[in-house]
Write an enzyme that holds these catalytic residues in place. Structure first.
Site, PDB file in Angstrom:
ATOM      1  N   GLU A 143       3.973   4.978   2.132  1.00  0.00           N
ATOM      2  CA  GLU A 143       3.472   4.668   0.252  1.00  0.00           C
ATOM      3  C   GLU A 143       3.030   6.099   0.224  1.00  0.00           C
ATOM      4  O   GLU A 143       2.631   6.752   0.907  1.00  0.00           O
ATOM      5  CB  GLU A 143       2.441   3.211   0.394  1.00  0.00           C
ATOM      6  CG  GLU A 143       3.418   1.746   0.357  1.00  0.00           C
ATOM      7  CD  GLU A 143       1.891   0.948   0.184  1.00  0.00           C
ATOM      8  OE1 GLU A 143       1.297   1.705  -0.224  1.00  0.00           O
ATOM      9  OE2 GLU A 143       2.788   0.226   0.257  1.00  0.00           O
ATOM     10  N   PRO A 144       2.857   6.551  -1.207  1.00  0.00           N
ATOM     11  CA  PRO A 144       2.050   7.173  -1.152  1.00  0.00           C
ATOM     12  C   PRO A 144       0.711   7.677  -0.747  1.00  0.00           C
ATOM     13  O   PRO A 144       0.151   8.825  -0.076  1.00  0.00           O
ATOM     14  CB  PRO A 144       2.275   7.866  -2.644  1.00  0.00           C
ATOM     15  CG  PRO A 144       3.439   6.923  -3.087  1.00  0.00           C
ATOM     16  CD  PRO A 144       3.815   5.726  -1.805  1.00  0.00           C
ATOM     17  N   GLY A 147       0.621   6.448   4.839  1.00  0.00           N
ATOM     18  CA  GLY A 147       1.625   7.187   5.690  1.00  0.00           C
ATOM     19  C   GLY A 147       1.222   6.361   7.892  1.00  0.00           C
ATOM     20  O   GLY A 147       0.883   5.702   7.760  1.00  0.00           O
ATOM     21  N   SER A 148       0.838   8.034   8.316  1.00  0.00           N
ATOM     22  CA  SER A 148      -0.242   7.716   9.329  1.00  0.00           C
ATOM     23  C   SER A 148      -0.718   5.926   9.206  1.00  0.00           C
ATOM     24  O   SER A 148      -0.877   5.408  10.481  1.00  0.00           O
ATOM     25  CB  SER A 148      -0.854   8.811   9.679  1.00  0.00           C
ATOM     26  OG  SER A 148      -0.306   9.664  10.070  1.00  0.00           O
ATOM     27  N   ILE A 173      12.365   6.889   2.011  1.00  0.00           N
ATOM     28  CA  ILE A 173      12.615   5.503   2.349  1.00  0.00           C
ATOM     29  C   ILE A 173      14.011   6.253   2.773  1.00  0.00           C
ATOM     30  O   ILE A 173      14.670   5.861   1.740  1.00  0.00           O
ATOM     31  CB  ILE A 173      12.421   4.288   1.104  1.00  0.00           C
ATOM     32  CG1 ILE A 173      11.048   4.164   1.639  1.00  0.00           C
ATOM     33  CG2 ILE A 173      12.765   3.386   2.953  1.00  0.00           C
ATOM     34  CD1 ILE A 173      10.472   4.176   3.013  1.00  0.00           C
ATOM     35  N   GLU A 379       8.508   8.159  12.231  1.00  0.00           N
ATOM     36  CA  GLU A 379       7.642   6.786  12.910  1.00  0.00           C
ATOM     37  C   GLU A 379       6.603   7.530  14.060  1.00  0.00           C
ATOM     38  O   GLU A 379       6.473   7.170  15.197  1.00  0.00           O
ATOM     39  CB  GLU A 379       8.673   6.359  13.803  1.00  0.00           C
ATOM     40  CG  GLU A 379       9.767   6.202  13.522  1.00  0.00           C
ATOM     41  CD  GLU A 379      11.024   5.597  13.772  1.00  0.00           C
ATOM     42  OE1 GLU A 379      11.245   5.541  15.047  1.00  0.00           O
ATOM     43  OE2 GLU A 379      12.845   5.460  13.423  1.00  0.00           O
ATOM     44  N   GLY A 380       5.466   7.717  13.539  1.00  0.00           N
ATOM     45  CA  GLY A 380       3.998   8.308  14.323  1.00  0.00           C
ATOM     46  C   GLY A 380       4.484  10.259  14.233  1.00  0.00           C
ATOM     47  O   GLY A 380       5.416   9.930  15.424  1.00  0.00           O
ATOM     48  N   THR A 381       3.584  10.341  13.651  1.00  0.00           N
ATOM     49  CA  THR A 381       2.977  12.242  13.974  1.00  0.00           C
ATOM     50  C   THR A 381       3.438  12.483  15.452  1.00  0.00           C
ATOM     51  O   THR A 381       2.170  11.163  15.382  1.00  0.00           O
ATOM     52  CB  THR A 381       2.628  12.456  12.582  1.00  0.00           C
ATOM     53  OG1 THR A 381       1.052  12.148  13.334  1.00  0.00           O
ATOM     54  CG2 THR A 381       2.579  12.110  11.696  1.00  0.00           C
TER      55      THR A 381
HETATM   56  C1  LIG Z   1      12.251  13.347   6.518  1.00  0.00           C
HETATM   57  C2  LIG Z   1      11.989  11.745   6.592  1.00  0.00           C
HETATM   58  C3  LIG Z   1      12.083  10.775   6.819  1.00  0.00           C
HETATM   59  C4  LIG Z   1      11.073   9.228   6.524  1.00  0.00           C
HETATM   60  N1  LIG Z   1      11.695   8.287   6.371  1.00  0.00           N
HETATM   61  C5  LIG Z   1      10.809   7.366   6.252  1.00  0.00           C
HETATM   62  C6  LIG Z   1      11.652   5.557   6.045  1.00  0.00           C
HETATM   63  O1  LIG Z   1      12.685   5.561   6.067  1.00  0.00           O
HETATM   64  N2  LIG Z   1      10.917   4.535   6.392  1.00  0.00           N
HETATM   65  C7  LIG Z   1       9.419   4.898   5.863  1.00  0.00           C
HETATM   66  O2  LIG Z   1       8.674   3.731   6.001  1.00  0.00           O
HETATM   67  N3  LIG Z   1       9.180   5.898   6.268  1.00  0.00           N
HETATM   68  C8  LIG Z   1       9.810   7.180   6.161  1.00  0.00           C
HETATM   69  N4  LIG Z   1       8.800   8.509   6.623  1.00  0.00           N
HETATM   70  C9  LIG Z   1       7.429   8.715   6.539  1.00  0.00           C
HETATM   71  C10 LIG Z   1       6.834   8.854   7.914  1.00  0.00           C
HETATM   72  O3  LIG Z   1       6.562   7.355   8.467  1.00  0.00           O
HETATM   73  C11 LIG Z   1       5.421   9.442   7.550  1.00  0.00           C
HETATM   74  O4  LIG Z   1       5.716  10.700   6.451  1.00  0.00           O
HETATM   75  C12 LIG Z   1       4.601   9.204   8.189  1.00  0.00           C
HETATM   76  O5  LIG Z   1       4.172   8.321   8.970  1.00  0.00           O
HETATM   77  C13 LIG Z   1       3.106  10.605   8.228  1.00  0.00           C
HETATM   78  O6  LIG Z   1       2.908   9.465   7.670  1.00  0.00           O
HETATM   79  P1  LIG Z   1       2.217  10.936   5.840  1.00  0.00           P
HETATM   80  O7  LIG Z   1       3.551  11.453   5.479  1.00  0.00           O
HETATM   81  O8  LIG Z   1       1.621  10.319   4.308  1.00  0.00           O
HETATM   82  O9  LIG Z   1       1.188  11.660   6.328  1.00  0.00           O
HETATM   83  P2  LIG Z   1      -0.439  11.357   7.017  1.00  0.00           P
HETATM   84  O10 LIG Z   1      -0.286   9.882   7.862  1.00  0.00           O
HETATM   85  O11 LIG Z   1      -1.024  12.163   5.513  1.00  0.00           O
HETATM   86  O12 LIG Z   1      -0.799  12.528   7.957  1.00  0.00           O
HETATM   87  C14 LIG Z   1      -0.871  13.654   7.660  1.00  0.00           C
HETATM   88  C15 LIG Z   1      -1.312  14.609   8.855  1.00  0.00           C
HETATM   89  O13 LIG Z   1      -2.889  14.365   9.040  1.00  0.00           O
HETATM   90  C16 LIG Z   1      -2.851  14.327  10.271  1.00  0.00           C
HETATM   91  N5  LIG Z   1      -3.705  12.336  10.736  1.00  0.00           N
HETATM   92  C17 LIG Z   1      -3.725  11.312  10.449  1.00  0.00           C
HETATM   93  N6  LIG Z   1      -3.977  10.770  10.227  1.00  0.00           N
HETATM   94  C18 LIG Z   1      -4.626  11.513  12.191  1.00  0.00           C
HETATM   95  C19 LIG Z   1      -5.585  10.742  13.088  1.00  0.00           C
HETATM   96  N7  LIG Z   1      -5.840   9.085  12.565  1.00  0.00           N
HETATM   97  N8  LIG Z   1      -5.261  11.764  13.539  1.00  0.00           N
HETATM   98  C20 LIG Z   1      -5.179  12.783  13.670  1.00  0.00           C
HETATM   99  N9  LIG Z   1      -4.236  12.961  12.634  1.00  0.00           N
HETATM  100  C21 LIG Z   1      -4.059  12.288  11.523  1.00  0.00           C
HETATM  101  C22 LIG Z   1      -0.862  13.479  10.821  1.00  0.00           C
HETATM  102  O14 LIG Z   1      -0.717  13.796  11.919  1.00  0.00           O
HETATM  103  C23 LIG Z   1      -0.217  14.409   9.861  1.00  0.00           C
HETATM  104  O15 LIG Z   1      -0.548  16.065  10.789  1.00  0.00           O
HETATM  105  C24 LIG Z   1       9.590   9.792   6.544  1.00  0.00           C
HETATM  106  C25 LIG Z   1       9.448  11.009   6.424  1.00  0.00           C
HETATM  107  C26 LIG Z   1      10.323  11.839   6.861  1.00  0.00           C
HETATM  108  C27 LIG Z   1       9.506  13.562   6.807  1.00  0.00           C
END
Ligand SMILES: Cc1cc2nc3c(=O)[nH]c(=O)nc-3n(C[C@H](O)[C@H](O)[C@H](O)COP(=O)(O)OP(=O)(O)OC[C@H]3O[C@@H](n4cnc5c(N)ncnc54)[C@H](O)[C@@H]3O)c2cc1C
Length: 398
Positions: A143-144, A147-148, A173, A379-381
């Site tokens: 969701e907006p 993410g993580s 998605i 799927e988890g950065t």
């Molecule tokens: C090409 C693409 C395809 C995708 N496909 C899907 C899909 O099919 N279904 C779906 O549900 N989602 C999908 N996603 C979403 C993706 O899972 C999220 O982008 C991802 O989980 C990261 O969330 P965020 O972008 O909100 O970043 P955030 O969670 O906001 O993170 C931003 C930064 O902060 C860091 N960070 C966050 N928390 C911590 C912590 N606790 N410790 C250290 N560092 C941290 C992160 O590593 C990252 O560098 C997709 C994304 C992309 C780019």
């Protein structure tokens, strides 16, 4: 661990190589050039369906039919993840965006197989047994503002008689606007965090499901990453994954996270495939301009090749543990953290080696450089993988 690749798998990889060279890569390059996902009615998808792709592995009454007891069948069962990782790597070598665009149940299949009721499997998977046309499904978690931190999901599900009413917004998605149904992660009670989450089947065309918008993204343009909204979206009570038992026992968050855990070596294999393609492009370029005699060039190529092999071994180890039903949390995270980094290094090395030729923006190396970044995000950065491994190392709960 057996390092031998059996004849069946080698043959499957050969077939993927043919498909990749002749179809997937050209289709992916075209999507990238046009900057839009492959259209739903593209003949490429119809050809895949005619070839038997896009099918679910679920069969009605599969449990009762019992497993074959032959040794060959047992070995195939044991190698299932390893085999699929090798195939995925080869697919990604040719075009990772096209792989995700491929019709099929995709990410939610594992959730439905593990937690769906028989009636749900029947209803939602039957059309994928022998699809009459390209069909997709997808899993909507992100969701907006979640993410993580997937526990922060704000999409709500409220019971109203024989229905659930969903409200919220999802983003990024894969394949959402073309999916027959979307497995939506929602919370019954935001105060309960992860424990309050459940998954719901939302069929395309359900009133309240809409606002589809294809996101702009730097790479992987062959498939759509889509945001959408749920506004008072009513789904039948039976659309709660796992049924009423699930409502009480919970487990929605755990099941979805299990899918992501299982997906990590897959994403890692994708990164290795993209990295290998970058290495081959770099080698071909260096050869074409007679630079292989330069030890500095050879050193860079060799380093990339060595790291890609290391990443592949980590991937296969995580897959081997999964096949033998042993815990692989650390190995799955390690394979993803390492492979995404190594894949990025390989494409970056290629960009540097090709210099102006790469920077012009019309060479495959530049597309690979853009495509690979998502392997570090989805799927988890990388950071999240390191958080998981660090906690495991010192014995903290996940
Ligand atoms: C090409 C693409 C395809 C995708 N496909 C899907 C899909 O099919 N279904 C779906 O549900 N989602 C999908 N996603 C979403 C993706 O899972 C999220 O982008 C991802 O989980 C990261 O969330 P965020 O972008 O909100 O970043 P955030 O969670 O906001 O993170 C931003 C930064 O902060 C860091 N960070 C966050 N928390 C911590 C912590 N606790 N410790 C250290 N560092 C941290 C992160 O590593 C990252 O560098 C997709 C994304 C992309 C780019």
């Amino acid at each position: 661990m057996d390092f031998e690749i059996d004849a069946d798998t080698r043959e499957a990889i050969e077939q993927i190589r043919d498909l990749g060279r002749n179809e997937a890569r050209p289709v992916g390059l075209e999507a990238d050039r046009l900057g839009r996902p492959i259209p739903v009615d593209d003949p490429y998808f119809a050809r895949l369906i005619a070839r038997g792709e896009g099918r679910t592995r679920w069969r009605p009454g599969a449990k009762e039919q019992g497993a074959s007891s032959s040794r060959a069948a047992e070995k195939r069962r044991l190698d299932r993840t390893v085999r699929s990782l090798l195939c995925v790597e080869e697919l990604a070598y040719w075009d990772r965006g096209v792989v995700v665009a491929t019709p099929g149940v995709g990410l939610p299949e594992a959730n439905v197989l593990a937690s769906g009721t028989e009636a749900q499997k029947e209803q939602f998977l039957t059309p994928f047994i022998e699809p009459d046309r390209p069909r997709w499904a997808c899993l909507a978690m992100t969701e907006p503002s979640a993410g993580s931190d997937a526990a922060a999901i704000a999409t709500t599900a409220r019971r109203d008689g024989d229905h659930w009413i969903l409200n919220g917004a999802k983003c990024f998605i894969g394949n959402a606007s073309r999916s027959d149904w979307i497995l939506v992660q929602a919370t019954l009670d935001p105060a309960k965090g992860r424990a309050g989450q459940r998954s719901f089947f939302v069929e395309q065309g359900t009133p309240g499901l809409g606002g589809f918008r294809i996101e702009k993204k730097m790479g992987l343009k062959a498939y759509e990453s889509t945001s959408f909204t749920l506004q008072d979206c009513r789904v039948p009570a039976g659309n709660l994954l796992g049924g009423e038992a699930r409502k009480k026992s919970g487990g929605g968050f755990k099941t979805t996270m299990r899918t992501f855990n299982a997906g990590r070596p897959v994403v890692a294999a994708n990164a290795v495939g993209i990295g290998r393609a970058a290495l081959d492009e770099s080698l071909a370029f260096a050869r074409s301009c007679d630079r292989l005699g330069d030890p500095r060039v050879r050193d860079r190529l060799e380093r990339a090749a060595r790291k890609l092999k290391k990443a592949r071994l980590l991937c296969l180890r995580a897959g081997w543990l999964a096949d033998h039903e042993r815990p692989n949390i650390v190995e799955a995270s390690m394979s993803k953290a390492v492979a995404a980094e190594v894949g990025q290094q390989a494409t970056s090395m290629g960009m540097e080696l090709l210099g102006a030729v790469g920077a012009r923006g019309d060479h495959l190396i530049e597309k690979l450089y853009r495509d690979v970044k998502a392997m570090d995000i989805v799927e988890g950065t990388g950071q999240i993988q390191r958080v998981i491994m660090g906690r495991q190392l010192v014995g903290l709960p996940r």
